[in-house]
Design a protein around this motif. Structure first.
Motif, PDB file in Angstrom:
ATOM      1  N   GLU A  90       0.824  -1.204   0.000  1.00 41.31           N
ATOM      2  CA  GLU A  90       0.000   0.000   0.000  1.00 41.31           C
ATOM      3  C   GLU A  90       0.864   1.262   0.000  1.00 41.31           C
ATOM      4  N   PHE A  91       1.996   1.219   0.718  1.00 50.30           N
ATOM      5  CA  PHE A  91       2.886   2.370   0.749  1.00 50.30           C
ATOM      6  C   PHE A  91       3.480   2.628  -0.634  1.00 50.30           C
ATOM      7  N   ILE A  92       3.926   1.555  -1.315  1.00 42.64           N
ATOM      8  CA  ILE A  92       4.513   1.698  -2.654  1.00 42.64           C
ATOM      9  C   ILE A  92       3.489   2.252  -3.639  1.00 42.64           C
ATOM     10  N   VAL A  93       2.271   1.722  -3.592  1.00 43.62           N
ATOM     11  CA  VAL A  93       1.208   2.210  -4.492  1.00 43.62           C
ATOM     12  C   VAL A  93       0.917   3.682  -4.199  1.00 43.62           C
ATOM     13  N   GLY A  94       0.863   4.041  -2.912  1.00 45.80           N
ATOM     14  CA  GLY A  94       0.626   5.436  -2.529  1.00 45.80           C
ATOM     15  C   GLY A  94       1.719   6.359  -3.034  1.00 45.80           C
ATOM     16  N   VAL A  95       2.989   5.915  -2.930  1.00 44.41           N
ATOM     17  CA  VAL A  95       4.118   6.719  -3.403  1.00 44.41           C
ATOM     18  C   VAL A  95       4.050   6.887  -4.921  1.00 44.41           C
ATOM     19  N   ILE A  96       3.759   5.798  -5.648  1.00 47.48           N
ATOM     20  CA  ILE A  96       3.678   5.862  -7.120  1.00 47.48           C
ATOM     21  C   ILE A  96       2.605   6.862  -7.546  1.00 47.48           C
ATOM     22  N   PHE A  97       1.385   6.707  -6.995  1.00 46.91           N
ATOM     23  CA  PHE A  97       0.298   7.614  -7.350  1.00 46.91           C
ATOM     24  C   PHE A  97       0.629   9.045  -6.942  1.00 46.91           C
ATOM     25  N   GLY A  98       1.238   9.192  -5.763  1.00 46.68           N
ATOM     26  CA  GLY A  98       1.551  10.523  -5.260  1.00 46.68           C
ATOM     27  C   GLY A  98       2.504  11.285  -6.161  1.00 46.68           C
ATOM     28  N   PHE A  99       3.582  10.625  -6.588  1.00 50.16           N
ATOM     29  CA  PHE A  99       4.567  11.324  -7.412  1.00 50.16           C
ATOM     30  C   PHE A  99       4.070  11.521  -8.842  1.00 50.16           C
ATOM     31  N   VAL A 100       3.220  10.620  -9.334  1.00 53.26           N
ATOM     32  CA  VAL A 100       2.601  10.846 -10.640  1.00 53.26           C
ATOM     33  C   VAL A 100       1.681  12.072 -10.562  1.00 53.26           C
ATOM     34  N   ALA A 101       0.869  12.146  -9.503  1.00 53.90           N
ATOM     35  CA  ALA A 101      -0.032  13.295  -9.316  1.00 53.90           C
ATOM     36  C   ALA A 101       0.769  14.585  -9.155  1.00 53.90           C
ATOM     37  N   LEU A 102       1.879  14.514  -8.408  1.00 57.00           N
ATOM     38  CA  LEU A 102       2.735  15.686  -8.199  1.00 57.00           C
ATOM     39  C   LEU A 102       3.341  16.150  -9.519  1.00 57.00           C
ATOM     40  N   LEU A 103       3.805  15.186 -10.340  1.00 58.45           N
ATOM     41  CA  LEU A 103       4.391  15.506 -11.644  1.00 58.45           C
ATOM     42  C   LEU A 103       3.363  16.151 -12.570  1.00 58.45           C
ATOM     43  N   VAL A 104       2.151  15.580 -12.598  1.00 56.98           N
ATOM     44  CA  VAL A 104       1.085  16.112 -13.455  1.00 56.98           C
ATOM     45  C   VAL A 104       0.693  17.524 -13.007  1.00 56.98           C
ATOM     46  N   PHE A 105       0.500  17.692 -11.696  1.00 54.82           N
ATOM     47  CA  PHE A 105       0.090  18.999 -11.165  1.00 54.82           C
ATOM     48  C   PHE A 105       1.148  20.059 -11.432  1.00 54.82           C
ATOM     49  N   ASN A 106       2.417  19.741 -11.169  1.00 55.74           N
ATOM     50  CA  ASN A 106       3.492  20.711 -11.406  1.00 55.74           C
ATOM     51  C   ASN A 106       3.647  21.010 -12.891  1.00 55.74           C
ATOM     52  N   GLY A 107       3.420  19.966 -13.737  1.00 50.29           N
ATOM     53  CA  GLY A 107       3.488  20.176 -15.185  1.00 50.29           C
ATOM     54  C   GLY A 107       2.403  21.126 -15.654  1.00 50.29           C
ATOM     55  N   ILE A 108       1.171  20.939 -15.143  1.00 45.91           N
ATOM     56  CA  ILE A 108       0.056  21.833 -15.502  1.00 45.91           C
ATOM     57  C   ILE A 108       0.334  23.256 -15.020  1.00 45.91           C
ATOM     58  N   LYS A 109       0.855  23.363 -13.803  1.00 41.63           N
ATOM     59  CA  LYS A 109       1.158  24.683 -13.244  1.00 41.63           C
ATOM     60  C   LYS A 109       2.237  25.390 -14.073  1.00 41.63           C
ATOM     61  N   MET A 110       3.244  24.623 -14.507  1.00 41.05           N
ATOM     62  CA  MET A 110       4.317  25.193 -15.334  1.00 41.05           C
ATOM     63  C   MET A 110       3.769  25.626 -16.699  1.00 41.05           C
ATOM     64  N   LEU A 111       2.873  24.802 -17.258  1.00 36.94           N
ATOM     65  CA  LEU A 111       2.278  25.113 -18.567  1.00 36.94           C
ATOM     66  C   LEU A 111       1.432  26.376 -18.493  1.00 36.94           C
ATOM     67  N   ILE A 112       0.655  26.507 -17.430  1.00 36.99           N
ATOM     68  CA  ILE A 112      -0.183  27.708 -17.239  1.00 36.99           C
ATOM     69  C   ILE A 112       0.709  28.948 -17.113  1.00 36.99           C
ATOM     70  N   GLY A 113       1.831  28.771 -16.376  1.00 43.30           N
ATOM     71  CA  GLY A 113       2.773  29.883 -16.220  1.00 43.30           C
ATOM     72  C   GLY A 113       3.376  30.316 -17.549  1.00 43.30           C
ATOM     73  N   LEU A 114       3.696  29.347 -18.429  1.00 41.76           N
ATOM     74  CA  LEU A 114       4.263  29.678 -19.742  1.00 41.76           C
ATOM     75  C   LEU A 114       3.242  30.357 -20.645  1.00 41.76           C
ATOM     76  N   LEU A 115       1.972  29.907 -20.551  1.00 42.95           N
ATOM     77  CA  LEU A 115       0.921  30.495 -21.381  1.00 42.95           C
ATOM     78  C   LEU A 115       0.616  31.930 -20.981  1.00 42.95           C
ATOM     79  N   LYS A 116       0.808  32.252 -19.704  1.00 39.86           N
ATOM     80  CA  LYS A 116       0.518  33.607 -19.221  1.00 39.86           C
ATOM     81  C   LYS A 116       1.574  34.609 -19.663  1.00 39.86           C
ATOM     82  N   LYS A 117       2.785  34.106 -19.990  1.00 39.01           N
ATOM     83  CA  LYS A 117       3.879  35.012 -20.380  1.00 39.01           C
ATOM     84  C   LYS A 117       3.674  35.544 -21.806  1.00 39.01           C
TER      85      LYS A 117
END
Length: 291
Positions: A264-291
């Motif tokens: 359960e810990f491994i599955v939680g870590v996998i999902f967590g870092f995938v979600a973190l990567l996706v969220f940070n990627g979206i945030k970075m993309l929004i930041g680039l579009l605003k420039k």
């Protein structure tokens, strides 16, 4: 008449026994979020003048009760008329928990500068201090609402197959424990250093027993809050992993021969870092579009 009365008492006894057993299981399932809730609220309730800590904590506690009164009826209506929504919300909540846990791990492993916001309370008027206090209470209540949704949905997920009355009793008990238990412990934590200072000033003798325990409590407070944060992070990933393993068919047999906690810990870590990567990627993309 008499036999009917005793039969009713027997039914009530059986119901209470079932409720107690399921409440114990549900509380165990939500323990991870309770640990994180404890760490978050201990941090938010500290930093006030000693005389204001308990009134502030009481205001947050009342807000937490109101949050539960809003969330519980909605959760029970979904369970009764649209039960699939509970599973969907449960999985979405699991993604949020995994993201939150992974973000904390990332911040620990990759330290980055955070803008400091130093509050000059000395030069503030009494009205400004009251407004600052209200804003912190509001922030804590909003955080409590998010955590309360997670607690209620996870508790509800453990009793979905039971009659509605059992669901209402079990989840209400867990919600009550989440409020009274968490904020009761937070009250003890935030007053720990004040109790320590009282012991230090108990007598004028140096190196007395009261001095030893007083200094211990004062010095232990920051470590207690940090430790709760670490334990809460691990528990968040465990709870999230458990949600995915038990509610997503794909993960039913994932690492099936491994110990359940590790899986359960491994599955939680996998999902967590995938979600973190996706969220940070979206945030970075929004930041680039605003420039």
């Amino acid at each position: 008449m008499g036999s009917g009365f005793f039969a009713l008492l027997d039914d009530i006894g059986v119901l209470m026994d079932d409720v107690a057993s399921m409440a114990k299981i549900s509380t165990r399932k939500t323990a991870g979020i309770l640990g994180d809730d404890l760490a978050v609220n201990a941090e938010k309730a500290s930093g006030f003048v000693a005389s204001r800590e308990i009134p502030v904590l009481w205001a947050i506690t009342k807000g937490s009760f109101i949050n539960k009164l809003i969330i519980l009826p909605v959760a029970f209506l979904l369970s009764a008329f649209f039960p699939v929504a509970v599973t969907v919300i449960l999985v979405l909540g699991g993604i949020y928990l995994a993201y939150e846990g992974a973000e904390k791990v990332y911040e620990y492993l990759v330290p980055h500068h955070k803008p400091s916001t130093v509050e000059e309370k000395g030069g503030m008027s009494s009205q400004e201090i009251v407004e600052l206090e209200k804003s912190k209470i509001k922030s804590a209540i909003i955080t409590d609402f998010i955590l309360s949704v997670e607690i209620v949905i996870i508790a509800l997920g453990t009793v979905m197959g039971l009659p509605l009355l059992n669901q209402i009793l079990v989840v209400s008990i867990v919600a009550l424990i989440a409020t009274v238990g968490v904020y009761g412990i937070v009250a003890l934590i935030v007053r720990m250093d004040d109790f320590g200072y009282s012991l230090i000033n108990f007598n004028d003798k140096d190196k007395s027993i009261s001095d030893f325990f007083g200094h211990f409590l004062v010095n232990a407070l920051p470590w207690v809050i940090r430790s709760l944060g670490v334990i809460g992070t691990i528990a968040l990933l465990l709870v999230a992993g458990g949600i995915f393993v038990h509610n997503l068919d794909f993960f039913h047999h994932f690492l099936e021969n491994w110990p359940s906690l590790l899986r359960e810990f491994i599955v939680g870590v996998i999902f967590g870092f995938v979600a973190l990567l996706v969220f940070n990627g979206i945030k970075m993309l929004i930041g680039l579009l605003k420039k």
